[in-house]
Design an enzyme around this catalytic site. Structure first.
Site, short mmCIF file in Angstrom:
data_model
loop_
_atom_site.label_atom_id
_atom_site.label_comp_id
_atom_site.label_asym_id
_atom_site.label_seq_id
_atom_site.Cartn_x
_atom_site.Cartn_y
_atom_site.Cartn_z
N LYS A 89 -35.08 14.56 -2.24
CA LYS A 89 -34.28 15.34 -3.21
C LYS A 89 -34.43 16.85 -3.03
CE LYS A 89 -33.46 12.07 -6.92
NZ LYS A 89 -34.35 10.93 -6.57
N GLU A 111 -30.06 17.55 -14.76
CA GLU A 111 -30.37 16.38 -15.58
C GLU A 111 -31.45 15.60 -14.84
OE1 GLU A 111 -28.07 16.34 -13.27
OE2 GLU A 111 -28.74 14.53 -12.22
N SER A 378 -36.93 7.40 1.97
CA SER A 378 -36.53 8.54 1.13
C SER A 378 -37.68 9.18 0.37
CB SER A 378 -35.43 8.11 0.16
OG SER A 378 -35.84 6.97 -0.60
#
Ligand SMILES: *Cc1c(COP(=O)(O)O)cnc(C)c1O
Length: 395
Positions: A89, A111, A378
């Site tokens: 991310k 968010e 990930s």
């Protein structure tokens, strides 16, 4: 791809279903983004941060033991778990916050559900000196107390959302509302390849570094291309990032591993491609999990980063044209892969990433020896260890 696409659309999916006023602002953001994307200074600044702060390039690692034990294709991991903050991310968060800074914005709005996107965004804001306001559902604030504290430690303000179901969906609604009011000074930085145009494009572009590196690294190691690429799909950012470099390599099969949770019923999974139908949610048109009344359904997965009731419009499109295949992985299969990878390679994967590993293990047997699979790992699993050991592997 083959047909020329309308801006902001992937086939029939995507678009920007927001007010005229916000649409004008998002168009301005996109225009500036397209300019910065080619700007030498912006590119150089991003490249330096990726290298010296994030730790890029991340390695492409050959799992010798795991491949031998599985007895099929060779399995490679693109180690996004080795990024600063432990997941992919940060790739789009640093990009988005750098964009906000170049747009002259003072505040970044975001968010978060379980807290992973909020943490990565708060990290990027601390690094680049912008204010950070994270919207989080009340239920999640209580469940993820440690992530709330971490975000605060990084200087972010966590805004508790007590409307609706008090989870991720309500946090997204509240963040959009705030953005509509404050866009002159702020930029909303969304957590995946979802939301109205241009977010799915911008987030994918910032994640595409994963695919570019993986493709070049594989070529250097093996002199060709892998037979398959596998990534888990929640909103779809890590998958979109690694797929992007292989889209025109017809010989490379692309697989998105969706969370099948505890079963095929509505409310038991978050497999939006498999069980969703076209609808508009959070400002874009895609495949959405819906209940009998046509309301967005509660999504469920043991991996909280995957439980979103829709999916990025590009994935809905890649599915529609048959360029990528979306496969279901149950909680149980993911948990088993979580343990297998830990034991065989000494790498504890995030439960989200364990979905991709689980499918790769199946595929490796199907493809057989001499073939190769690249898995986008990930994130790392430190955040999941306590939960997994308490809930599942008590012995
Ligand atoms: C958030 C998260 C995901 C899911 O997000 P995508 O946008 O689908 O990539 C996957 N893996 C990890 C480790 C995450 O934190």
């Amino acid at each position: 791809m083959k047909n020329k696409l309308q801006t902001g659309y992937f086939g029939e999916f995507g678009g920007a279903y927001v007010s005229e006023e916000l649409k004008r602002e998002l168009d301005r953001v996109y225009e500036e983004y397209l300019r910065l994307k080619k700007d030498k200074d912006f590119r150089a600044e991003l490249a330096v941060l990726r290298h010296t702060y994030q730790g890029r390039p991340t390695p492409l690692y050959y799992c010798r033991k795991l491949s031998e034990q599985t007895g099929g294709a060779d399995i490679y991991l693109k180690r996004e778990d080795l990024n600063h903050t432990g997941a992919h991310k940060i790739n789009h968060c640093i990009g988005e916050v750098l964009l906000a800074k170049h747009l002259g914005k003072k505040t970044v709005i975001g968010e978060t559900g379980a807290g992973q996107h909020g943490l990565a965004l708060a990290t990027a804001c601390a690094l680049l000196g912008l204010n950070c306001r994270i919207f989080m559902g009340e239920t999640d604030v209580k469940k993820q107390a440690i992530n709330v504290r971490k975000m605060q430690l990084l200087g972010a303000e966590v805004v508790c959302v007590s409307s609706g179901g008090k989870t991720l969906k309500d946090a997204v609604d509240a963040a959009f509302e705030e953005y509509s009011r404050t866009y002159e000074e702020s930029l909303y930085c969304i957590g995946s390849v979802v939301g109205p145009h241009p977010y799915p494009v911008i987030v994918r572009d910032f994640q595409s570094v994963v695919g570019r590196e993986a493709r070049a690294q594989f070529k250097r190691l093996k002199g060709g291309l892998p037979d398959a690429v596998v990534a888990c799909v929640g909103g779809g950012s890590n998958a979109a990032g690694i797929f992007s470099a292989f889209l025109s390599d017809k010989s490379v099969k692309l697989y998105g591993a969706e969370p099948l949770g505890r079963g095929t019923g509505i409310g038991d999974n978050a497999a939006s491609v498999a069980f969703g139908t076209p609808a508009v949610l959070h400002g874009f048109r895609s495949l959405v999990l819906q209940d009998k009344d046509g309301e967005p359904a509660e999504a469920y997965s043991v991996a909280s980063g995957l439980d979103y009731p829709s999916v990025g419009p590009e994935h809905a499109y890649l599915h529609a044209i048959g360029r990528a295949e979306y496969v279901g992985v149950t909680d149980e299969e993911a948990l088993s892969a979580f343990r297998t990878l830990s034991l065989s390679e000494g790498i504890i994967p995030a439960l989200e990433s364990a979905h991709a590993v689980a499918y790769a293990l199946k595929l490796a047997k199907e493809l057989g020896r001499g073939k190769s699979i690249v898995v986008n790992l990930s994130g790392r699993g430190d955040k999941d260890v306590e939960f997994v050991l308490n809930e599942y592997f008590r012995e």
